[in-house]
Design a protein around this motif. Structure first.
Motif, PDB file in Angstrom:
ATOM      1  N   HIS A  43       0.801  -1.212   0.000  1.00 30.23           N
ATOM      2  CA  HIS A  43       0.000   0.000   0.000  1.00 30.23           C
ATOM      3  C   HIS A  43       0.839   1.271   0.000  1.00 30.23           C
ATOM      4  N   SER A  44       1.969   1.277   0.684  1.00 36.23           N
ATOM      5  CA  SER A  44       2.690   2.534   0.883  1.00 36.23           C
ATOM      6  C   SER A  44       3.191   3.130  -0.426  1.00 36.23           C
ATOM      7  N   ASP A  45       3.601   2.289  -1.381  1.00 40.23           N
ATOM      8  CA  ASP A  45       4.153   2.793  -2.643  1.00 40.23           C
ATOM      9  C   ASP A  45       3.106   3.517  -3.490  1.00 40.23           C
ATOM     10  N   VAL A  46       1.868   3.183  -3.309  1.00 45.02           N
ATOM     11  CA  VAL A  46       0.820   3.732  -4.167  1.00 45.02           C
ATOM     12  C   VAL A  46      -0.225   4.498  -3.358  1.00 45.02           C
ATOM     13  N   ALA A  47       0.095   4.797  -2.111  1.00 52.10           N
ATOM     14  CA  ALA A  47      -0.909   5.383  -1.215  1.00 52.10           C
ATOM     15  C   ALA A  47      -1.473   6.698  -1.746  1.00 52.10           C
ATOM     16  N   HIS A  48      -0.600   7.571  -2.248  1.00 52.66           N
ATOM     17  CA  HIS A  48      -1.079   8.871  -2.731  1.00 52.66           C
ATOM     18  C   HIS A  48      -2.039   8.704  -3.911  1.00 52.66           C
ATOM     19  N   ALA A  49      -1.717   7.779  -4.811  1.00 52.89           N
ATOM     20  CA  ALA A  49      -2.606   7.541  -5.950  1.00 52.89           C
ATOM     21  C   ALA A  49      -3.950   7.002  -5.477  1.00 52.89           C
ATOM     22  N   VAL A  50      -3.919   6.084  -4.522  1.00 52.21           N
ATOM     23  CA  VAL A  50      -5.154   5.510  -3.997  1.00 52.21           C
ATOM     24  C   VAL A  50      -6.019   6.582  -3.351  1.00 52.21           C
ATOM     25  N   ILE A  51      -5.400   7.465  -2.579  1.00 54.13           N
ATOM     26  CA  ILE A  51      -6.149   8.532  -1.919  1.00 54.13           C
ATOM     27  C   ILE A  51      -6.782   9.466  -2.954  1.00 54.13           C
ATOM     28  N   GLU A  52      -6.035   9.830  -3.983  1.00 56.66           N
ATOM     29  CA  GLU A  52      -6.588  10.704  -5.021  1.00 56.66           C
ATOM     30  C   GLU A  52      -7.762  10.037  -5.735  1.00 56.66           C
ATOM     31  N   GLU A  53      -7.659   8.744  -5.973  1.00 56.75           N
ATOM     32  CA  GLU A  53      -8.770   8.026  -6.610  1.00 56.75           C
ATOM     33  C   GLU A  53     -10.009   8.051  -5.725  1.00 56.75           C
ATOM     34  N   HIS A  54      -9.807   7.884  -4.429  1.00 57.17           N
ATOM     35  CA  HIS A  54     -10.929   7.952  -3.494  1.00 57.17           C
ATOM     36  C   HIS A  54     -11.576   9.329  -3.510  1.00 57.17           C
ATOM     37  N   LEU A  55     -10.758  10.360  -3.546  1.00 56.03           N
ATOM     38  CA  LEU A  55     -11.301  11.719  -3.559  1.00 56.03           C
ATOM     39  C   LEU A  55     -12.102  11.986  -4.831  1.00 56.03           C
ATOM     40  N   ASP A  56     -11.656  11.438  -5.960  1.00 58.73           N
ATOM     41  CA  ASP A  56     -12.397  11.582  -7.219  1.00 58.73           C
ATOM     42  C   ASP A  56     -13.766  10.904  -7.115  1.00 58.73           C
ATOM     43  N   ILE A  57     -13.783   9.710  -6.515  1.00 55.45           N
ATOM     44  CA  ILE A  57     -15.055   8.986  -6.348  1.00 55.45           C
ATOM     45  C   ILE A  57     -15.994   9.778  -5.459  1.00 55.45           C
TER      46      ILE A  57
END
Length: 239
Positions: free
Chosen positions: A190-204
């Motif tokens: 999770h840590s390597d992609v955490a920022h991308a995951v958070i941005e995707e959540h914010l878009d949703i």
């Protein structure tokens, strides 16, 4: 003698009041279940670890009855297993075949769930999603590597909240079982992609808050496809 009116007297004057209502609280079994889910998906209790009902009851300061109820629920969701002679233990991580089936089902259900949430989410549901997203933003501004377990828990809560907001209990129940099995695997990557995951959540969340079902569905589908690509290589290596 005059007969008493059956409707008179103290009993007849009683009326239910709001203050008489007992607020709903989670049962001990529910609280133990949630504590153990957090421990399992964060890998604080690793796969294969033995689980003692007596030991867990002492840890939480409760009796064995709600502890056993929590373990039975976790067994139904595949997070723990029970063998006849060895008792309870933490279940293994998902296999490649399980991983593929979980993501196939998620890709069928979650985009539709997000679209439904955009149509039906209550103000309270939107507030809950916003609270989760804000906590993600806070962690993203810090050292994400030190908050991997918390981010995985928040990720699970975010998806669960969307499933709840969509207004279909069957979807909520089905996705709840998938999330507990899927997110236990995600911690290590999770840590390597955490920022991308958070941005995707914010878009949703933005699409749901804007009451835009089509955009919410597209954003969720992209998030799931990206998640599959991020994790699949690691699953294949460990399978």
């Amino acid at each position: 003698m005059v007969a008493k009116d059956a409707t008179s007297g103290p009993a007849a004057d009683w009326r239910p009041e709001a203050k008489d209502q007992i607020p709903l609280r989670p049962s001990l079994g529910d609280e133990i279940y949630q504590r153990l889910v957090d421990d399992l998906i964060s890998l604080r209790i690793p796969p294969g670890e033995r689980l003692s009902i007596d030991g867990l009851a002492r840890r939480f300061g409760v009796s064995q009855t709600p502890t056993r109820a929590a373990l039975i629920r976790l067994e139904a969701e595949g997070l723990v297993v029970k063998k006849q002679y060895s008792g309870w233990s933490v279940g293994p991580l998902p296999t490649l075949d399980q991983f593929e089936k979980i993501f196939e089902l998620r890709s069928l259900i979650e985009p539709a769930s997000a679209a439904r949430a955009a149509r039906h989410a209550s103000p309270e549901a939107l507030s809950d999603l916003g609270t989760i997203a804000e906590e993600m933003r806070t962690l993203a501004a810090e050292n994400i590597g030190g908050h991997r377990a918390r981010l995985v828990v928040l990720d699970s809560r975010f998806h669960t909240a969307i499933a709840r907001a969509c207004g279909n209990e069957l979807i909520e129940d089905t996705l709840g079982r998938l999330f507990t099995q899927m997110h236990i695997f995600r911690l290590r990557y999770h840590s390597d992609v955490a920022h991308a995951v958070i941005e995707e959540h914010l878009d949703i969340l933005a699409a749901i808050a804007a009451r835009d079902p089509s955009r919410a569905e597209t954003a969720m589908r992209g998030h799931i496809d990206a998640g599959r690509e991020r994790i699949e290589t690691h699953v294949r290596r460990s399978d």
